[in-house]
Design a protein around this motif. Structure first.
Motif, PDB file in Angstrom:
ATOM      1  N   PRO B 312       0.794  -1.232   0.000  1.00  0.00           N
ATOM      2  CA  PRO B 312       0.000   0.000   0.000  1.00  0.00           C
ATOM      3  C   PRO B 312       0.829   1.286   0.000  1.00  0.00           C
ATOM      4  O   PRO B 312       0.364   2.319  -0.468  1.00  0.00           O
ATOM      5  CB  PRO B 312      -0.814  -0.102   1.298  1.00  0.00           C
ATOM      6  CG  PRO B 312      -0.783  -1.533   1.681  1.00  0.00           C
ATOM      7  CD  PRO B 312       0.476  -2.111   1.127  1.00  0.00           C
ATOM      8  N   GLN B 313       2.050   1.242   0.533  1.00  0.00           N
ATOM      9  CA  GLN B 313       2.822   2.481   0.633  1.00  0.00           C
ATOM     10  C   GLN B 313       3.375   2.959  -0.703  1.00  0.00           C
ATOM     11  O   GLN B 313       3.862   4.077  -0.803  1.00  0.00           O
ATOM     12  CB  GLN B 313       3.978   2.315   1.628  1.00  0.00           C
ATOM     13  CG  GLN B 313       5.003   1.255   1.270  1.00  0.00           C
ATOM     14  CD  GLN B 313       4.722  -0.066   1.964  1.00  0.00           C
ATOM     15  OE1 GLN B 313       3.566  -0.439   2.164  1.00  0.00           O
ATOM     16  NE2 GLN B 313       5.765  -0.764   2.355  1.00  0.00           N
ATOM     17  N   THR B 315       2.787   4.593  -3.407  1.00  0.00           N
ATOM     18  CA  THR B 315       1.753   5.448  -3.978  1.00  0.00           C
ATOM     19  C   THR B 315       2.083   5.879  -5.400  1.00  0.00           C
ATOM     20  O   THR B 315       1.199   6.265  -6.142  1.00  0.00           O
ATOM     21  CB  THR B 315       1.564   6.685  -3.088  1.00  0.00           C
ATOM     22  OG1 THR B 315       2.855   7.178  -2.704  1.00  0.00           O
ATOM     23  CG2 THR B 315       0.798   6.317  -1.826  1.00  0.00           C
ATOM     24  N   PHE B 316       3.362   5.823  -5.756  1.00  0.00           N
ATOM     25  CA  PHE B 316       3.757   6.236  -7.102  1.00  0.00           C
ATOM     26  C   PHE B 316       4.846   5.297  -7.636  1.00  0.00           C
ATOM     27  O   PHE B 316       5.567   4.669  -6.870  1.00  0.00           O
ATOM     28  CB  PHE B 316       4.291   7.669  -7.100  1.00  0.00           C
ATOM     29  CG  PHE B 316       3.257   8.668  -6.664  1.00  0.00           C
ATOM     30  CD1 PHE B 316       2.243   9.060  -7.521  1.00  0.00           C
ATOM     31  CD2 PHE B 316       3.267   9.175  -5.376  1.00  0.00           C
ATOM     32  CE1 PHE B 316       1.269   9.952  -7.111  1.00  0.00           C
ATOM     33  CE2 PHE B 316       2.298  10.066  -4.955  1.00  0.00           C
ATOM     34  CZ  PHE B 316       1.290  10.462  -5.822  1.00  0.00           C
ATOM     35  N   ALA B 319       8.110   8.267  -6.562  1.00  0.00           N
ATOM     36  CA  ALA B 319       7.623   9.332  -5.679  1.00  0.00           C
ATOM     37  C   ALA B 319       8.786  10.277  -5.416  1.00  0.00           C
ATOM     38  O   ALA B 319       9.760   9.895  -4.761  1.00  0.00           O
ATOM     39  CB  ALA B 319       7.085   8.755  -4.377  1.00  0.00           C
ATOM     40  N   THR B 322      11.104  10.310  -2.122  1.00  0.00           N
ATOM     41  CA  THR B 322      10.812   9.250  -1.161  1.00  0.00           C
ATOM     42  C   THR B 322      10.962   7.882  -1.812  1.00  0.00           C
ATOM     43  O   THR B 322      10.059   7.417  -2.514  1.00  0.00           O
ATOM     44  CB  THR B 322       9.379   9.403  -0.603  1.00  0.00           C
ATOM     45  OG1 THR B 322       9.173  10.754  -0.232  1.00  0.00           O
ATOM     46  CG2 THR B 322       9.183   8.509   0.608  1.00  0.00           C
ATOM     47  N   GLY B 324      10.896   5.055  -0.310  1.00  0.00           N
ATOM     48  CA  GLY B 324       9.988   4.096   0.320  1.00  0.00           C
ATOM     49  C   GLY B 324       8.600   4.092  -0.288  1.00  0.00           C
ATOM     50  O   GLY B 324       7.831   3.165  -0.079  1.00  0.00           O
ATOM     51  N   ARG B 325       8.268   5.129  -1.022  1.00  0.00           N
ATOM     52  CA  ARG B 325       6.968   5.182  -1.685  1.00  0.00           C
ATOM     53  C   ARG B 325       7.067   4.908  -3.183  1.00  0.00           C
ATOM     54  O   ARG B 325       6.083   4.984  -3.900  1.00  0.00           O
ATOM     55  CB  ARG B 325       6.338   6.550  -1.469  1.00  0.00           C
ATOM     56  CG  ARG B 325       5.943   6.818  -0.031  1.00  0.00           C
ATOM     57  CD  ARG B 325       5.033   8.012   0.067  1.00  0.00           C
ATOM     58  NE  ARG B 325       4.510   8.175   1.406  1.00  0.00           N
ATOM     59  CZ  ARG B 325       3.486   7.464   1.899  1.00  0.00           C
ATOM     60  NH1 ARG B 325       2.926   6.535   1.152  1.00  0.00           N
ATOM     61  NH2 ARG B 325       3.054   7.671   3.118  1.00  0.00           N
ATOM     62  N   PRO B 367       7.537  16.816  -3.387  1.00  0.00           N
ATOM     63  CA  PRO B 367       6.853  15.525  -3.298  1.00  0.00           C
ATOM     64  C   PRO B 367       5.648  15.447  -4.234  1.00  0.00           C
ATOM     65  O   PRO B 367       4.995  16.454  -4.479  1.00  0.00           O
ATOM     66  CB  PRO B 367       6.407  15.459  -1.836  1.00  0.00           C
ATOM     67  CG  PRO B 367       7.323  16.387  -1.118  1.00  0.00           C
ATOM     68  CD  PRO B 367       7.656  17.474  -2.084  1.00  0.00           C
ATOM     69  N   CYS B 368       5.375  14.278  -4.729  1.00  0.00           N
ATOM     70  CA  CYS B 368       4.210  14.081  -5.604  1.00  0.00           C
ATOM     71  C   CYS B 368       2.932  14.250  -4.797  1.00  0.00           C
ATOM     72  O   CYS B 368       2.883  13.924  -3.619  1.00  0.00           O
ATOM     73  CB  CYS B 368       4.229  12.676  -6.213  1.00  0.00           C
ATOM     74  SG  CYS B 368       5.740  12.265  -7.083  1.00  0.00           S
ATOM     75  N   GLU B 369       1.925  14.754  -5.445  1.00  0.00           N
ATOM     76  CA  GLU B 369       0.632  14.890  -4.749  1.00  0.00           C
ATOM     77  C   GLU B 369      -0.461  14.179  -5.523  1.00  0.00           C
ATOM     78  O   GLU B 369      -0.368  13.968  -6.691  1.00  0.00           O
ATOM     79  CB  GLU B 369       0.279  16.363  -4.592  1.00  0.00           C
ATOM     80  CG  GLU B 369       1.291  17.060  -3.682  1.00  0.00           C
ATOM     81  CD  GLU B 369       0.785  18.407  -3.182  1.00  0.00           C
ATOM     82  OE1 GLU B 369      -0.422  18.677  -3.303  1.00  0.00           O
ATOM     83  OE2 GLU B 369       1.609  19.162  -2.655  1.00  0.00           O
TER      84      GLU B 369
END
Lengths: 659, 369
Positions: B312-313, B315-316, B319, B322, B324-325, B367-369
């Motif tokens: 789930p983490q 997100t992109f 990212a 980050t 980790g994302r 950061p991406c939004e």
């Protein structure tokens, strides 16, 4: 002057920060408050993560909220100008026994990575709130509010997490020791770690060291009893081929059977492909024709390709009897180089015909799996072909006459944009209607072919009942997400095949209750990667009783059980309940009657056919070959037996007695 | 003194080749070389690699006979730290033509591309071990594969398209001991990467990858003799001279003088783009990793949500800021074959490649939004 003010401020806030550093020194918070965290540098909690997103952090800042009324509380780090990637954990149980209650990672609307935890609180209960530094230790602000109108939609289903130290890649959840309780299976190249479920939701870990597998269970795993020794064998689907781990007769070890042939394995299954009574195996092939492993009846498997999907792009196979003719058909969700899905109708004679085009399935849907189940409880298999990349899902209702109607529009699934490789169906809330699990959500079937989405759930993983409470739990690696009861009734049915394979893979089970029929098939391998319970699980809503259970076995045997306790596990041994063989088998005559040390068999089989003899418990007691239509049974004790003779058109059986 | 001159020549050659201008005043190739290798592609594939006669002397030394030309892409594909030697051979009288900076050269029938995978400092004897030699040859307008597996004695390699493993332990360039079960691909594995609309194709020999220097050396003096590869191919008669002077060219992924983003674009082009472009194995995913397509940040996956985040983490796909994302980072750092990327050719993490990606993602903002 300016400097001294700053110094003073930092000294002051430093004290505040210190006070939040441990659970026991948590600062009280209340609705209406805005709070500033300068940096996340306090003590981490255990359990460290209630959000399901990311791993364990190293530091946390602590607050505490004591509810004075029953209400809904919202804690938010989402505000104009927010720029810190936060994560919130909410606990009950007090600092000495913290228990995950709620949490959030990324619900921010103004700032994507902000967190918004919204949770119901009960008067008198103390809630500890921790902000952790999994993403960053930078400071931020947060607000606490009593959440007013409109109230949040209640979670349709909820889970409680528990970490268990299973070794290896945890892709399977099924009974491995014949007690009908689901176990956890982690595999690596040289080890099988089984967490056997004991009573009371506890586990006993057993490690079985294996020969090194050429192919590990990375892309998928399937399980079943290939060799009929009443212990489940494992099929590892690897990126370069397939390796079987065949359980030994005493169930304490595995013997490796490797296939050298190159297979880019995707979904693997075990199923009787050619209706000969023996459990075969199957693997989707990403870049070539699909692969079958046909069982000769003695547990020896033969590699084959062709007939079951001959082009590339095979991702998610699932075996289901869509046309209710008693044999297992196969649907393959496809993607990539040839994305046109196939539906292989089993012609019953060992051949298959692709009927995808005529039944409306031959589209380039870019799917990795499909969820086949009876969503409207009318005793036929409907399907959701879930998207992996195409942007749309497809819910097809089985019309019961061999045709399907696309009913996606208006089902709620048409509005669901989540995508994933995994799509499976189970009744997670036990309301009597099959739900859909995939795309980062659970689509809860409301009983009228509409679905409500709950996204506060684990991600896809193996599914089984790991606390034996009748509610299906989800494994995410070595974290169990226990499904919290909804109060609905349920029934589990565990099969013990005698003429059919040990687990009854391929059987159709129908449970009748006041609200009508509920059907399941016992399947080895659904969704894309995982192996889930071989027990058939039924939610029964508020129905007060089970009226009848019918099991149609792959052998054709039908068992009908009338007197079944609701909220229990029913074990059905094939033929135990006045089993009636509905499929007329070719005549098989055995004489003398009763048999002596040598019996003679007549029928439409070859005079040197392979034979097996079972006792009345279904145990294999003799295996061999006819010699000029005779068989030496001197080794058998006096009693009743079943003789099985392999023929070109499948196996035939006949009971006999020996005195 | 001699050494200084040689070095100077080398520098000049590199500078010349870096000008991105292909010189016209190259010497014509001697197509009538009496020693030149003659082969008929209709006879392929041979049972043994030696039957082709690509190399003189001890075959394992890979000293090419006339007509067999070594080459190297500017940024190589990572395949478990294997070292590689690549060669091209064409029949007399034919040549490849340019068809775009980022497209594989349009090769004539009869072309053979040769690629050998080997390791140095292989234990226990600390020696070189050649594992396989892969051929791609063009016949009747289509490309075909022929893979040769080397014997333990390193004297011969035999035709084998079924796929196999070679366990190997070696000391890597940093002095660390590594062990892998090296995978020699089966035919269908070759095709997974080497395909375009289902047809087999080469990947590396594109002008963007060849428009850089290669040290051809001097057979007699062993003096370095670097030359632009396209220029050399033209001299050999292997490439028609009508290719443009200004070719959009990739960079060395590990060249510290080049900006991070361009190095990443070069890295993902060679390691990822064969599957993540139109008409390829994974073209249903949104990334487009070819060098000419990654000028658009969205094609690199920057701030693009993945179809399936795996966890789930993520997100992109990338990212900004980050790791980790970033699903891209997760896949490059994974060894589970159902998670790792690239899908094939890698069983261990490319530490230095992952460092590059990590540094790059961390450098991106906001950061991406």
């Amino acid at each position: 002057m300016e400097r001294s003010v700053l110094l003073f401020l930092s000294a002051f806030t430093g004290l505040c920060s210190f006070a939040q550093n441990t659970c026991s020194t948590a600062l009280p918070i209340a609705p209406g408050g805005t709070y500033t965290v300068l940096a996340v540098d306090g003590t981490q909690a255990t359990p460290a993560n209630c959000t399901g997103s990311g791993g364990d952090a190293t530091h946390a800042e602590w607050y505490v909220f004591t509810a004075t009324v029953d209400t809904t509380i919202r804690i938010s780090t989402d505000y104009p100008g927010a720029s810190t990637d936060t994560r919130i954990q909410v606990y009950t149980g007090g600092c000495g026994a913290l228990t995950c209650y709620d949490g959030d990672d990324d619900s921010g609307a103004i700032y994507n990575y902000a967190s918004i935890a919204t949770f119901y609180v009960y008067a008198g209960t103390i809630y500890h709130v921790a902000f952790d530094d999994y993403w960053t230790d930078a400071g931020f602000q947060f607000t606490v509010s009593e959440y007013d109108a409109p109230p949040p939609p209640p979670d349709l289903i909820s889970f409680t997490a528990l970490d268990v130290p299973v070794d290896g890649n945890v892709l399977a959840c099924l009974d491995m020791n014949g007690d009908h309780r689901d176990d956890i299976v982690g595999t690596s190249a040289t080890n099988v770690n089984i967490f056997h479920q004991l009573s009371g939701g506890t586990f006993q870990s057993v490690n079985i060291v294996t020969e090194e597998a050429e192919n590990v269970a990375s892309w998928s795993i399937a399980a079943g009893d290939i060799d009929g020794n009443h212990h489940n064998d494992l099929l590892y689907g690897g990126g370069q081929g397939a390796t079987f781990m065949m359980a030994t007769d005493d169930g304490t070890g595995f013997v490796k059977v490797n296939f050298e042939e190159y297979i880019f394995c995707q979904r693997t299954n075990m199923v009787d492909i050619n209706n000969d009574g023996h459990l075969d195996a199957f693997s989707c092939h990403d870049v070539d024709a699909n692969v079958s492993f046909l069982n000769d009846g003695s547990g020896n498997l033969t590699f084959g390709q062709g007939m079951l999907g001959t082009t590339c792009g095979n991702y998610g196979s699932i075996w289901t009897d869509y046309d209710n003719d008693g044999d297992m058909d196969m649907f393959v969700a496809k993607c990539g180089c040839d994305p046109v899905d196939i539906l292989m109708r089993n012609n019953g004679d060992g051949t298959f015909t692709d009927v995808a085009a005529e039944l409306g399935f031959a589209d380039g849907h870019q799917s990795w799996s499909s969820a086949w189940g009876d969503y409207d409880n009318d005793e036929d298999m409907d399907v959701l072909v879930g998207s992996s990349a195409s942007g749309y899902h497809k819910l097809m209702r089985n019309n019961g006459d061999g045709t399907f109607t696309d009913i996606t529009a208006g089902s709620g699934i048409d509005l669901f944009t989540g995508e994933s490789n995994e799509w499976t169906t189970h009744d997670f809330d036990n309301n009597g209607y099959l739900d859909i699990f995939g795309g980062g959500g659970m689509l809860m079937n409301q009983g009228d072919l509409t679905f409500l989405v709950d996204e506060t759930i684990p991600y896809n993983g193996p599914i089984g009942d790991l606390d034996d409470d009748g509610y299906l739990d989800v494994l995410n690696a070595s974290t169990i997400h226990f499904n919290n009861s909804t109060g609905n009734n349920w029934l589990k049915v565990a099969l013990e095949g005698t003429w059919s394979n040990t687990n009854g893979i391929g059987a159709r089970i129908t449970v009748m209750s006041a609200s009508g029929p509920h059907i399941r098939e016992v399947r080895s391998g659904d969704g894309f990667r995982y192996m889930s319970s071989l027990n058939a699980h039924f939610g029964l809503g508020t129905d007060p009783a089970v009226l009848q259970v019918e099991v149609r076995w792959p052998s054709g045997t039908v068992d009908v059980i009338a007197d079944v306790d609701i909220n229990s596990t029913l074990v059905v041994v094939e033929g135990q309940f006045n089993g009636v063989a509905e499929h007329a088998a070719p005549a098989l005559t055995i004489f003398p009657v009763p048999a002596t040390d040598r019996l003679t068999v007549s029928g439409a089989h070859a005079p040197n056919s392979a034979v097996r003899v079972f006792d009345t418990t279904g145990k294999l007691v003799l295996q061999g070959q006819l010699a000029a239509n005779t068989l030496d049974v001197a080794v058998l004790n006096c009693g009743f037996y079943v003789l099985e003779v392999a023929t070109a058109k499948g196996s035939v059986r006949q009971a006999f007695s020996k005195f | 003194m001699k050494k200084v001159v040689a070095l100077l020549l080398f520098v000049v050659a590199i500078l010349a080749s870096c000008s991105k201008e292909v010189l016209d005043e190259v010497a014509p190739a001697d197509l009538n070389d009496a020693d030149r290798l003659v082969l008929d592609v209709q006879d392929f594939p041979f049972a043994n690699l030696s039957e082709y006669g690509f190399f003189k002397g001890r075959m394992a030394d890979h000293r090419p006979v006339p007509g067999v030309l070594p080459f190297a892409p500017i940024t190589p594909l990572f395949t478990d730290y294997a070292h590689k030697k690549r060669f091209v051979w064409m029949p007399a009288g034919v040549s490849a033509t340019y068809s775009g900076d980022h497209n594989v050269l349009n090769f004539p029938d009869g072309t053979v591309l040769i690629k050998t995978f080997y390791y140095d400092h292989v234990l226990p004897a600390d020696e070189q071990r050649i594992i396989e030699t892969r051929l791609l040859f063009k016949r009747n307008g289509g490309w075909e594969f022929a893979n040769y597996v080397w014997n333990a004695e390193q004297t011969e390699a035999t035709f084998d398209m079924t796929g196999s493993y070679t366990p190997i332990t070696w000391t890597d360039d940093n002095g660390a001991q590594r062990t892998i079960n090296y995978r020699i691909p089966a035919l269908a594995e070759c095709q997974t990467c080497h395909k375009d609309m289902g047809l087999s194709v080469p990947i590396g020999p594109k002008p963007q990858n060849l428009n850089g220097p290669f040290n051809y050396g001097d057979e007699r003096t062993y003096a370095p003799a670097a030359k632009n590869q396209l220029q050399k191919w033209a001299e050999m008669g292997y490439l028609q001279r009508n290719f443009p002077k200004n070719i959009v060219t990739t960079v060395r992924w590990d060249d510290p003088t080049v900006d991070l983003n361009t190095r990443v674009r070069a890295y993902v082009d060679m390691n990822c783009a064969h599957c993540h472009r139109e008409n390829s194995h994974c073209d249903y995913r949104p990334m487009r990793f070819a060098f000419h397509e990654t000028t658009d940040p969205a094609n690199l996956g920057i701030c693009v949500p993945p179809d399936d985040p795996l966890l789930p983490q993520h997100t992109f796909i990338v990212a900004r800021g980050t790791i980790g994302r970033s699903l891209l980072h997760y896949r490059l750092s994974a060894t589970d074959e159902a998670v790792r990327m690239p899908l094939l050719g890698r069983t261990i993490v490319h530490d230095e490649g992952l460092e590059l990606i990590t540094e790059w993602i961390n450098s991106l903002s906001p950061p991406c939004e």
